[in-house]
Scaffold this motif. Structure first.
Motif, PDB file in Angstrom:
ATOM      1  N   ALA A  92       7.199 -13.351  46.259  1.00 17.65           N
ATOM      2  CA  ALA A  92       6.407 -12.162  45.749  1.00 17.65           C
ATOM      3  C   ALA A  92       5.088 -11.609  46.630  1.00 17.65           C
ATOM      4  N   GLU A  93       5.087 -12.348  47.353  1.00 20.64           N
ATOM      5  CA  GLU A  93       3.826 -11.695  48.560  1.00 20.64           C
ATOM      6  C   GLU A  93       4.487 -10.739  49.333  1.00 20.64           C
ATOM      7  N   ASN A  94       5.934 -10.565  49.383  1.00 19.68           N
ATOM      8  CA  ASN A  94       6.663  -9.611  50.344  1.00 19.68           C
ATOM      9  C   ASN A  94       7.305  -8.598  49.811  1.00 19.68           C
ATOM     10  N   LYS A  95       6.942  -8.209  48.364  1.00 21.00           N
ATOM     11  CA  LYS A  95       7.509  -7.342  47.736  1.00 21.00           C
ATOM     12  C   LYS A  95       7.527  -6.194  48.149  1.00 21.00           C
ATOM     13  N   ALA A  96       6.324  -5.551  48.846  1.00 23.93           N
ATOM     14  CA  ALA A  96       6.179  -4.224  49.356  1.00 23.93           C
ATOM     15  C   ALA A  96       7.150  -4.142  50.418  1.00 23.93           C
ATOM     16  N   THR A  97       7.155  -5.000  51.510  1.00 28.64           N
ATOM     17  CA  THR A  97       8.180  -5.223  52.668  1.00 28.64           C
ATOM     18  C   THR A  97       9.549  -4.942  52.144  1.00 28.64           C
ATOM     19  N   LEU A  98      10.016  -5.622  51.023  1.00 29.08           N
ATOM     20  CA  LEU A  98      11.344  -5.676  50.639  1.00 29.08           C
ATOM     21  C   LEU A  98      11.640  -4.350  50.096  1.00 29.08           C
ATOM     22  N   ALA A  99      10.596  -3.953  49.173  1.00 30.38           N
ATOM     23  CA  ALA A  99      10.915  -2.549  48.626  1.00 30.38           C
ATOM     24  C   ALA A  99      11.168  -1.444  49.690  1.00 30.38           C
ATOM     25  N   LYS A 100      10.401  -1.532  50.799  1.00 29.04           N
ATOM     26  CA  LYS A 100      10.557  -0.463  51.934  1.00 29.04           C
ATOM     27  C   LYS A 100      11.930  -0.576  52.239  1.00 29.04           C
ATOM     28  N   ILE A 101      12.234  -2.105  52.530  1.00 27.41           N
ATOM     29  CA  ILE A 101      13.665  -2.093  53.320  1.00 27.41           C
ATOM     30  C   ILE A 101      14.573  -1.560  52.405  1.00 27.41           C
ATOM     31  N   LEU A 102      14.683  -1.899  50.998  1.00 26.61           N
ATOM     32  CA  LEU A 102      15.563  -1.413  50.163  1.00 26.61           C
ATOM     33  C   LEU A 102      15.871  -0.092  49.966  1.00 26.61           C
ATOM     34  N   THR A 103      14.606   0.629  49.889  1.00 27.56           N
ATOM     35  CA  THR A 103      14.400   2.154  49.617  1.00 27.56           C
ATOM     36  C   THR A 103      14.849   2.937  51.092  1.00 27.56           C
ATOM     37  N   TYR A 104      14.781   1.989  52.153  1.00 23.85           N
ATOM     38  CA  TYR A 104      15.399   2.784  53.452  1.00 23.85           C
ATOM     39  C   TYR A 104      16.695   3.025  53.341  1.00 23.85           C
ATOM     40  N   HIS A 105      17.534   2.400  52.444  1.00 28.18           N
ATOM     41  CA  HIS A 105      19.013   2.306  52.084  1.00 28.18           C
ATOM     42  C   HIS A 105      19.335   3.611  51.227  1.00 28.18           C
ATOM     43  N   VAL A 106      18.478   4.216  50.650  1.00 27.07           N
ATOM     44  CA  VAL A 106      18.524   5.339  49.485  1.00 27.07           C
ATOM     45  C   VAL A 106      18.026   6.553  50.188  1.00 27.07           C
ATOM     46  N   ALA A 122      13.922  -8.378  42.356  1.00 27.85           N
ATOM     47  CA  ALA A 122      12.743  -8.805  43.106  1.00 27.85           C
ATOM     48  C   ALA A 122      11.487  -7.938  43.579  1.00 27.85           C
ATOM     49  N   ALA A 123      12.243  -6.697  43.808  1.00 21.76           N
ATOM     50  CA  ALA A 123      11.173  -5.582  44.371  1.00 21.76           C
ATOM     51  C   ALA A 123      11.084  -4.598  43.091  1.00 21.76           C
ATOM     52  N   ASP A 124      11.218  -5.042  42.193  1.00 23.29           N
ATOM     53  CA  ASP A 124      11.050  -4.123  40.746  1.00 23.29           C
ATOM     54  C   ASP A 124      11.566  -2.529  41.075  1.00 23.29           C
ATOM     55  N   LEU A 125      12.920  -2.552  41.628  1.00 27.35           N
ATOM     56  CA  LEU A 125      13.375  -1.150  41.844  1.00 27.35           C
ATOM     57  C   LEU A 125      14.547  -0.737  40.974  1.00 27.35           C
ATOM     58  N   VAL A 126      14.885  -1.743  39.994  1.00 27.02           N
ATOM     59  CA  VAL A 126      16.113  -1.522  38.971  1.00 27.02           C
ATOM     60  C   VAL A 126      15.690  -0.312  38.173  1.00 27.02           C
ATOM     61  N   THR A 127      14.321  -0.186  37.599  1.00 29.56           N
ATOM     62  CA  THR A 127      14.330   0.846  36.720  1.00 29.56           C
ATOM     63  C   THR A 127      14.059   2.407  37.408  1.00 29.56           C
ATOM     64  N   THR A 128      13.764   2.212  38.738  1.00 27.15           N
ATOM     65  CA  THR A 128      13.614   3.410  39.669  1.00 27.15           C
ATOM     66  C   THR A 128      15.197   3.942  39.679  1.00 27.15           C
ATOM     67  N   LEU A 129      15.885   2.833  40.223  1.00 30.64           N
ATOM     68  CA  LEU A 129      17.260   3.419  40.450  1.00 30.64           C
ATOM     69  C   LEU A 129      18.226   3.576  39.156  1.00 30.64           C
ATOM     70  N   THR A 173      25.869  -9.035  44.934  1.00 31.00           N
ATOM     71  CA  THR A 173      24.971  -9.875  44.174  1.00 31.00           C
ATOM     72  C   THR A 173      23.653 -10.252  44.664  1.00 31.00           C
ATOM     73  N   THR A 174      23.445 -10.479  46.242  1.00 30.87           N
ATOM     74  CA  THR A 174      22.376 -10.497  46.918  1.00 30.87           C
ATOM     75  C   THR A 174      21.620  -9.350  46.639  1.00 30.87           C
ATOM     76  N   LEU A 175      22.059  -8.113  46.921  1.00 32.91           N
ATOM     77  CA  LEU A 175      21.393  -6.811  46.752  1.00 32.91           C
ATOM     78  C   LEU A 175      20.848  -6.617  45.369  1.00 32.91           C
ATOM     79  N   VAL A 176      21.634  -6.979  44.502  1.00 33.54           N
ATOM     80  CA  VAL A 176      20.980  -6.890  43.037  1.00 33.54           C
ATOM     81  C   VAL A 176      19.798  -7.813  42.891  1.00 33.54           C
ATOM     82  N   ALA A 177      19.838  -8.967  43.359  1.00 33.05           N
ATOM     83  CA  ALA A 177      18.725 -10.004  43.365  1.00 33.05           C
ATOM     84  C   ALA A 177      17.486  -9.462  44.045  1.00 33.05           C
TER      85      ALA A 177
END
Length: 170
Positions: free
Chosen positions: A82-96, A45-52, A37-41
């Motif tokens: 919101a101001e950390n969206k780019a950092t969050l996206a980088k961390i999440l896409t590091y798992h892909v 927040a990182a707007d990566l749902v559509t990409t994945l 659930t935390t990963l999905v949230a």
């Protein structure tokens, strides 16, 4: 049978076929897991749902809620701002990793690479995959280590392997 009942029967049959063939993405698999659930949230927040949810294919190393809870207190809350969206996206896409690599393929590639395989993540970072006691271990760019604890959660656009620790890029 009258025309109305034939039409309703046909409509029901078509509905069943379409719902049975509905695609299940890696996001759908994660959404269906109470351990993510935390990963999905974070994906939202990182707007990566559509990409994945796109065609991919993707191999996702998905940290559980317990894995994310290991991060220092306040980390998740800070990253979800919101101001950390780019950092969050980088961390999440590091798992892909681009491509669909089931557990057998990962183990075979590690073995062929003489025990240590370099994986380029979607974020452009590197994860090192190796084997320890029969389990796949991921080492991040900072020396952090995660163990794959569940393998081969398949989706139409890839596969998810569950990990016990968040891996972090430099």
């Amino acid at each position: 049978m009258n025309i109305k009942s034939i039409a309703l029967t046909l409509f029901a049959a078509v509905s069943i076929v379409f719902s049975a063939s509905a695609q299940k993405t890696v996001v759908d698999v994660a959404v269906g897991s109470s351990d993510h659930t935390t990963l999905v949230a974070a994906l939202q927040a990182a707007d990566l749902v559509t990409t994945l949810q796109s065609a991919g294919p993707f191999t996702v190393f998905a940290p559980t809620n317990a894995a994310i809870d290991k991060l220092p207190q306040g980390t998740v809350e800070t990253l979800l701002k919101a101001e950390n969206k780019a950092t969050l996206a980088k961390i999440l896409t590091y798992h892909v990793v681009a491509g669909n690599f089931n557990a057998a393929a990962v183990v075979k590639a590690i073995t062929a690479a003489k025990g240590s395989l370099s994986l380029t993540t979607v974020s452009g970072g590197i994860l090192i995959a190796s084997l320890k006691d029969g389990k796949v271990i991921l080492t991040d760019e900072n020396g952090g280590v995660a163990t794959v604890i569940v393998t081969d959660l398949t989706a139409d656009n890839g596969v998810i392997h569950v990990i016990d620790t968040v891996v972090l890029p430099k």
